[in-house]
Structures are given as C-alpha cells and as structure tokens.
Scaffold this active site. Structure first.
Site, mmCIF file in Angstrom:
data_model
loop_
_atom_site.group_PDB
_atom_site.id
_atom_site.type_symbol
_atom_site.label_atom_id
_atom_site.label_comp_id
_atom_site.label_asym_id
_atom_site.label_seq_id
_atom_site.Cartn_x
_atom_site.Cartn_y
_atom_site.Cartn_z
ATOM 1 N N GLU A 76 0.842 -1.195 0.000
ATOM 2 C CA GLU A 76 0.000 0.000 0.000
ATOM 3 C C GLU A 76 0.879 1.249 0.000
ATOM 4 O OE1 GLU A 76 -3.434 2.084 2.836
ATOM 5 O OE2 GLU A 76 -2.224 0.423 3.599
ATOM 6 N N HIS A 77 1.832 1.305 0.920
ATOM 7 C CA HIS A 77 2.785 2.413 1.013
ATOM 8 C C HIS A 77 4.181 1.887 0.699
ATOM 9 C CE1 HIS A 77 -0.370 3.110 4.164
ATOM 10 N NE2 HIS A 77 -0.470 4.257 3.517
#
Length: 434
Positions: free
Chosen positions: A326-327
């Site tokens: 996600e990050h």
C-alpha cells in the site's frame, strides 16, 4: 541464456500467513445488511443503541455542526485547513489532467467522451480508537473537486462527543463540503448511505477506510453501488540501502505498525549491516510508544514484520513489486531510478525526508489506497473514482455506407442477424433518400 535470479534471504520472517475469508463474518454482515434494507431507519437506530451505546440524534444538525466548529481550537483549525488545501489542490490537478474529448474518426463519424460525476457519494470516516480527521479530508474533498452534487458522510458516534461525532471531524467535514453527516458507524453506517436512510439519496459510490465489518459490507454491496476498493489491513514497505539511517527506517516501520496487530511491514535492503541494526532498533522504538499503540506496534512487528536481504537494487525492486505494498518508501541512492523502475504500489514516498505519515495526513496525495497486494492492478482513491468516463457517437451520410456495411459483415459472421439488420435498414434508408 541468463541465469535465474536467486531468491532473497529473510533476516526476519513473518510468523503469520494469509487466512481465508472469514465465512462467519461474511454471513453475519450479509444478515445485518438484509435486516437494515428491510427494516430501514428503525433497525439502524437499534443497532446504534446496541453496538455503539448511542441514543442521540443520528442526523447531525447544522446547529450542532456550527457549535462543534466553535469548540475546535484555532491552531487545529489552521492545521486542518492547510492540509485540506494541499489535498484539494492535488485533486484539482488530477481533475485537470483528464478532459472531455471529441474526434472525427472518419468523415461523418464523430465520437467523443464526457466526464460525468456520480450524483451521490457516501464517505465513511473511521472514528473508533482514533478520530480520523485525515480520512474526512481525503474522501469528501476529493468527491467535491470531482463535482459530486451530494456528499454524505457517516462516522461512528462517541460518548465523549456532544454531537455524537467528534468536534474536529465535524469541523473537517463541514470545511470540506459534506452535505449531510450521520452519527452512525459500522455496517449500519454503510447501509444508511447505500440504501438512502435518514433522508440521504442512495449513494452511487461508497468510499473510505473502515474495519473488517465495514470492508465486508462494502464488498457485499459492490455491484449495487460502486466502491473505491476492498481494503484490508494497512501495510507499508521500506526500501533502504547502506545510505539510509537505521533509526529513521526503524521508526518508519514501527510508525505504520501502530495501526494494529494485523498491519504488515517490510524492510527490503541490500545491506546486511542495515538489516541487523533495524532488527535491533525496531522493538526499542515500539517500546517508546504509549498504549494502546505500543502493544499494537509490537504485535504487528513480532507477527507480521519482515526484513528481506537482497543482492542488489534490481532484486530489491523485484521484491517490492512482488509484495505490491500500500505504502512504498524508498530511502536509497538514485531516487529517479527507483521512481522509474517501481510499478506496484499504492503511493510512493521518495527519500529520507518523505514519510508515509506525510501522505497519510497532510501532503496532498490521497491516503485511501489499495492493500493486501491489490496495488498490482489498481491505484488509490482519486477524482477519477467519482467520475464516469462515458462515450458518445454521431453519424451522418458520409460515414454511413462503409460503417453500415462493415457492421453488417461482422455481425453476420458472429451469427447476430438482428444486429446486421439494424445496419442494413439505415443503409437502405440512405439509398432511398439520396
């Protein structure tokens, strides 16, 4: 013939493995949604009483919002406004990057696209253990910039909030342009927006992060309404080489691990020295946090944290793409190379001076992002999610003969005689009128 790439080494490996969809949870959410759709507002109010111990007004009035805004400290208002302006400016830049189009493909054959916002958006703003001011900004602001005519927001009620929803969240929703706010969380909050309860129009799309019940409700409703994504626990990966500061890396991992015991974090590096030092420092960083953050971060690091040692930057990049976090935070030399090479992530943070928390709260990019490897095939929330790219076409006599003949030919080859006849009749009419 090139030699196969060697597998990276795991300095620290996750103790947990992916589990199958919780069937009991899915069945429970489905039953509650069915009950809410049938029973409507009365059922939603009962669930608010039973699940959230809330007996106040579900619909937050304009007067209650105005009073809440007055109670928010000016310094916090200024900070929220600064962050919201960044988010709005980035969303506007995204909106400006796409446009309506018209092109004459052949003489007399004109086609185009229009950008039409959905008519009603429902934004879920988490409000359990943490008051997610940032989620209010990310969802409502982006919908507003996209041009959505009606934006509803729901947030779980809290006993310590005079209006049910915390003052800072109400201030933020008001600033960003929410048209209606409900003090309603969980499945009942999602259902209220999807089914048009408490005076809301039925939502065309549901967006925003939430717990596993919220995520499952959105998943089950998908198709009847649009959703931003099916989100799982938040996750974060740091790529770091020998130039990185081990303490900064450790804090960036633990800072994301505090989301909860089910939040995976990874370090991918080509430096054994860095890997060893981060492994030593990360638990110490977690110990510095207050509760309940400390326990959450320690559980996530112990159970789901991984440190992966690669031979070079190509293997590091391949490993990051495999995980599709996600990050994705790069703390390594030659940032331009990494920006051009990496392709599977929700949002990319380049350099030691960046951090995921900046994107989560105030930098301007959206923090509603794909999790659990979904970054392989989708990006995060943006104005595009609220816009329908629809097409149109118009034909005149110059294009009709060839267009009708080709359409009839292909249709008959496919066995679709009715399609062919709709082309034939137009060709015949053209001959009659010429």
């Amino acid at each position: 013939m090139s030699a196969p790439m060697s597998a990276p080494d795991f300095i620290k490996r996750s103790a947990a493995h992916a589990v199958e969809q919780d069937r009991a949870l899915s069945d429970s959410v489905a039953r509650m949604l069915a009950e809410l759709e049938t029973g409507g507002e009365a059922v939603a109010q009962r669930m608010a009483r039973d699940l959230d111990r809330f007996e106040g007004d579900i619909v937050v009035s304009d007067e209650a919002i105005a009073a809440a805004c007055k109670r928010v400290p000016q310094k916090l208002k200024d900070d929220i406004a600064w962050a919201q302006e960044n988010i709005a400016r980035f969303a506007q830049a995204q909106r400006d990057s796409i446009r309506e189009t018209e092109v004459e493909l052949r003489p007399g054959l004109v086609a185009g696209q229009r950008l039409i916002p959905v008519q009603a958006a429902g934004c879920y703003v988490p409000g359990g253990r943490y008051s997610h001011i940032a989620s209010a900004m990310m969802t409502v602001t982006t919908a507003k910039i996209a041009g959505v005519p009606h934006i509803a927001a729901v947030s779980p009620p809290r006993a310590d909030a005079p209006a049910g929803v915390p003052d800072a969240i109400l201030y933020t929703l008001n600033l960003c342009g929410a048209d209606r706010v409900l003090a309603l969380g969980g499945i009942q909050g999602v259902a209220a927006m999807a089914f048009g309860l408490f005076g809301l129009p039925r939502a065309d799309i549901l967006v925003g992060p939430g717990n596993q019940y919220v995520a499952e409700a959105k998943r089950l409703l998908y198709g009847r309404v649009g959703i931003d994504m099916v989100a799982g626990p938040t996750d974060s990966l740091v790529i770091a080489d020998r130039t990185a500061d081990p303490l900064v890396v450790a804090w960036d991992l633990i800072g994301q691990a505090e989301h909860g015991a089910n939040s995976p974090v990874w370090l991918v590096t080509d430096s054994a020295e860095l890997a060893t030092e981060v492994a030593r420092l990360a638990p110490l960083c977690a110990e510095e946090l207050p509760e309940p953050n400390r326990s959450a971060a320690k559980a996530a690091w112990d159970g789901l944290g991984e440190i992966i040692l690669c031979k070079d930057r190509d293997e590091m990049a391949a490993e990051a793409d495999r995980i599709a976090p996600e990050h994705l935070h790069v703390q390594a030399a030659d940032l331009d190379w990494w920006k051009g090479r990496l392709c599977c992530y929700g949002s990319l943070f380049l350099g030691e001076d960046s951090t995921v928390a900046f994107g989560d709260k105030a930098a301007g990019t959206n923090h509603v992002l794909p999790t659990s490897g979904a970054a392989r095939y989708t990006g995060g929330l943006s104005v595009h999610k609220f816009l329908k790219t629809v097409t149109w076409q118009q034909v005149d006599h110059r294009a009709l003969p060839r267009l009708a003949a080709v359409t009839a030919s292909i249709s008959r080859f496919e066995g679709m005689e009715g399609h062919a006849r709709t082309a034939d009749i137009r060709l015949a009419r053209l001959g009659q009128n010429s």
